[in-house]
Design an enzyme around this catalytic site. Structure first.
Site, PDB file in Angstrom:
ATOM      1  N   ARG A 177       0.809  -1.206   0.000  1.00 50.91           N
ATOM      2  CA  ARG A 177       0.000   0.000   0.000  1.00 50.91           C
ATOM      3  C   ARG A 177       0.854   1.272   0.000  1.00 50.91           C
ATOM      4  NH1 ARG A 177      -4.141   0.286   4.731  1.00 50.91           N
ATOM      5  NH2 ARG A 177      -2.290   0.989   5.840  1.00 50.91           N
ATOM      6  N   ASP A 178       1.904   1.268   0.794  1.00 48.61           N
ATOM      7  CA  ASP A 178       2.744   2.472   0.783  1.00 48.61           C
ATOM      8  C   ASP A 178       4.199   2.157   0.466  1.00 48.61           C
ATOM      9  OD1 ASP A 178       3.426   3.105   4.295  1.00 48.61           O
ATOM     10  OD2 ASP A 178       3.558   1.299   3.098  1.00 48.61           O
ATOM     11  N   LEU A 179       4.375   1.074  -0.270  1.00 44.55           N
ATOM     12  CA  LEU A 179       5.734   0.672  -0.634  1.00 44.55           C
ATOM     13  C   LEU A 179       6.447   1.761  -1.431  1.00 44.55           C
ATOM     14  CD1 LEU A 179       7.723  -1.704  -0.480  1.00 44.55           C
ATOM     15  CD2 LEU A 179       6.749  -2.553  -2.614  1.00 44.55           C
TER      16      LEU A 179
END
Lengths: 593, 132
Positions: B88-90
């Protein structure tokens, strides 16, 4: 910018079975995802802020003080290193080179440095050239045995808890991103430690916020300033250990026969031999290894080669069979007397598999490596196998002395490398370990006499696996159950407790309720009856709340019922199943391209 | 807490969960102490509310807890407090160069890491593993 197969860095060419700088090619090591292991192209980014910060010091030196390198330092006598590094690094009249002369590292450390020069600074090197440079720098700007010993876990790739207690600021600054093992296996001048910190700040601007200046400024500066002061004091370039070692350092003469004793997690003790012959180059060796897994009787034959760096650092690769099947990377420390060496052989996407090993030189006389099973119960008769080398011909019961209460009632087979014995242990024989005496030699703690198994323990107490198998490699975790007797005092966890070896337990997982009803146990993976945990697939899982990955926490539970007992013993360990690493700093890894 | 009765369903579920032993491996008794697991016969401290409970026993080598949440584990040594799913926030980790030892950094080594993958949560199979 192209990536992947066919494109790649300037580090190209054939390398055979070498430990460092292997071929730049796709190499699936069994459990790794067979694609997209990518090495970035060399990137010329000297114009960036980061690279300016990295090289500004040495460039400034070059412009302001053409021949004014700092005092001290190790002259670079290798023409190869001088030629290949002189494009950026200044050389003075004494042979000192900027930066290079003021630091010492392990072979792994030097390989990381050279790779960075290729990746970020456009250096073009053939792998063979790069390996020669690693060899020269490790031998001449290396690290002494006493200096590397506390950080062996780093090069042996052990997942351990390590507390650096000498300075909290230093530990907090460094482990924000990486293991302290990288730090304590280097030596630098004070200026070099400062430049290292500047490199980090330049390459990773957020590291200021994350660690280096965290906590704000005090009278003695930021955390990074205190860390530099500490590192300069305790890990300086010039040390008595390096002075002494570099004065006597030479390539050890290892050819001959060595007895192998080790422990392969999940399979138990291993015993065998390693035959070492001269190999390529003055510090190369070839090996042929045969060993037996004591519990199962499995026989293993391996062939390999190694290079000895700095006179004591064994770096090798070995294989089962003629191809590259069953590769193990070998890291061992050779003791100064050339009679013993020990370390770890490993493989796996996260280096999680492989035995701990110890080699002893076979000098002609008999040598006993160990006995399996090591623990024998009082009042019972037990068949054990004694492993060693050059055991006497016609071994008789009278030759073996196991001490009070232990009698050899039969020797059912005997060869030069192993003997099968029947041991009768008297009822009421005192609990404790027994030294073995055989034909003028002894093995301390060869055998353990016990009354009963009082408990088991699961190791590691805290394990870690990483999801994978879809796009990224799985990281496995092997657990073992070890039996213990509480010893003569009957109390657990006291000094007289007796370790009885690894036992075959029944394995299961149980929920560790960090979050109510998250049912980690249903998603994280599977634990087999050999104690090996296989994590589930990577990627978001739409079946979980919020499409969580298959990460989670579980208890790993072992149950064991000792022979003759009706009560099962239980123990457990904590397992974290977590996310992959998307970046791998281990510089020796074979990569795709 | 023993003198309080749950007045809503969630509290009731928590109580039932703890009393039912779902959080414990069960039946360990003294064995718990011998393996280093905190002995807690009444189970008073064994249920940890997300990452706000007692500190965990173990921080694996190489992980980081200076940033929150950490990469491998959260501040309790577990996974409950991690950013999930990681995809998701890689790319935020990549763009901000926030995890230089865990995620390729956009600034230096991997400026085009996201080229084949516009949205990691959807195209995560196209993400490359990087060896700097």
């Amino acid at each position: 910018m192209s990536r992947g197969r066919g494109s790649g860095p300037s580090l190209v060419g054939a390398s055979g079975r070498s430990y460092f700088f292997p071929d730049i090619r796709l190499a699936d090591v069994g459990r790794q995802s067979p694609r997209r292991h990518v090495l970035p192209e060399p990137i010329m980014r000297l114009a960036t802020i980061a690279a300016l910060a990295l090289f500004a010091p040495s460039l400034a030196h070059a412009q302001e003080e053409p021949a004014g390198l700092p005092e001290g330092g190790i002259p670079v006598e290798s023409q190869l290193v001088r030629e290949r590094c002189a494009g950026c690094h200044l050389t003075d009249g004494t042979g000192r080179m900027s930066r290079i002369s003021y630091m010492r590292k392990t072979p792994e450390g030097w390989q990381t440095t050279i790779r960075r020069m290729v990746m970020l600074n456009g250096v073009e090197l053939e792998p063979a050239t790069a390996r020669d440079m690693v060899r020269y720098l490790s031998n001449n700007h290396g690290i002494a045995p006493e200096e590397v010993r506390p950080g062996l876990f780093e090069v042996e790739r052990r997942l351990i808890d390590y507390d650096y207690t000498a300075d909290d600021d230093t530990e907090a600054t460094c482990i924000a991103c990486h293991s302290m093992g990288r730090v304590i296996t280097q030596r630098r001048t004070g200026e070099e430690w400062e430049l290292l910190m500047a490199t980090h700040r330049g390459l990773y601007p957020l590291s200021d916020f994350q660690a280096l200046t965290r906590g704000g400024r005090s009278e003695d500066g930021y955390a990074m300033d205190r860390a530099v002061d500490h590192l300069s004091e305790v890990f300086p370039l010039e040390t008595p250990e390096w002075s002494a070692w570099s004065a006597t350092m030479r390539t050890p003469r290892l050819s001959g026969r060595w007895a192998l004793a080790g422990h392969l997690p999940g399979e138990g003790p291993i015993y065998g031999r390693v035959d070492i012959a001269p190999g390529a180059g003055p510090d190369g060796v070839e090996t042929r290894t045969t060993y037996t897994v004591a519990r199962s009787g499995r026989e293993v034959t391996r062939t390999g080669s190694a290079i000895i760096y700095t006179g004591f650092q064994w770096r090798g690769r070995s294989f089962e069979g003629p191809g590259e099947e069953g590769e193990l990377r070998e890291v061992m420390l050779i003791e100064r007397d050339w009679q013993e060496m020990s370390g770890r052989w490993f493989t796996g996407a996260y280096d999680e598999f492989g035995p701990d090993v110890a080699l002893s030189r076979v000098t002609g006389g008999p040598l006993v490596s160990g006995i399996h099973p090591k623990a024998v119960k009082a009042g019972e008769s037990t068949v054990v196998t004694l492993y060693g080398a050059a055991l006497p011909d016609g071994l008789s019961a009278a030759d073996l002395d196991f001490g009070p209460g232990v009698a050899v009632s039969a020797i059912t087979s005997s060869s030069g490398e192993r003997a099968t014995l029947r041991l009768d242990v008297a009822a009421g024989a005192p609990e404790g370990s027994r030294d073995l005496f055989l034909a003028g030699l002894s093995l301390r703690g060869a055998l353990t006499v016990f009354d009963e198994v009082d408990r088991i323990e699961v190791t590691p107490q805290a394990g870690m696996a990483r999801i994978g198998g879809a796009a990224f490699p799985k990281g496995y975790q092997q657990f073992e159950a070890t039996a213990y007797s509480d010893g003569p005092d009957g109390e657990a966890n006291t000094a007289d407790d007796l370790g009885l070896g690894v036992v075959a337990a029944e394995w299961s997982t149980e929920e560790y309720a960090a979050t109510l009803d998250d049912s980690d146990i249903s998603f994280v993976g599977t634990l087999d009856q050999n104690g090996r945990f296989t994590p589930a697939l990577d990627g978001p899982n739409p079946e979980r709340v919020g499409s969580r990955n298959n990460v989670g926490d579980v208890w790993v539970v072992a149950r064991y019922t000792p022979p003759g007992s009706t009560e099962s013993l239980q123990a457990r360990a904590h397992l974290v199943v977590t996310v992959p690493l998307y970046l791998r700093w281990e510089p020796w890894r074979v990569t795709g391209g | 807490m023993k003198h309080l009765e749950p007045i809503n369903r969630k509290a009731g579920r928590i109580e039932a969960h703890t009393e039912g032993g779902g959080h414990r491996a069960g039946g360990y008794g003294e064995a718990d102490a011998t393996v280093g697991v905190p002995t807690d016969p009444e189970g008073e401290h064994d249920v940890v509310a997300l990452q706000s409970g007692e500190a965990g026993a173990h921080i694996p080598l190489g992980c980081s807890l200076v940033f929150f949440p950490g990469w491998e584990v959260d501040s309790t040594g577990g996974t409950a407090g991690l950013c999930q799913p990681v995809e998701r926030d890689l790319f935020d980790c990549h763009l901000a160069c926030f995890w230089p030892a865990h995620v390729p950094d956009q600034l230096n080594y991997s400026p085009d890491w996201t080229a084949k993958c516009a949205a990691a949560q959807n195209d995560w199979r196209n993400i490359d593993l990087i060896f700097p």
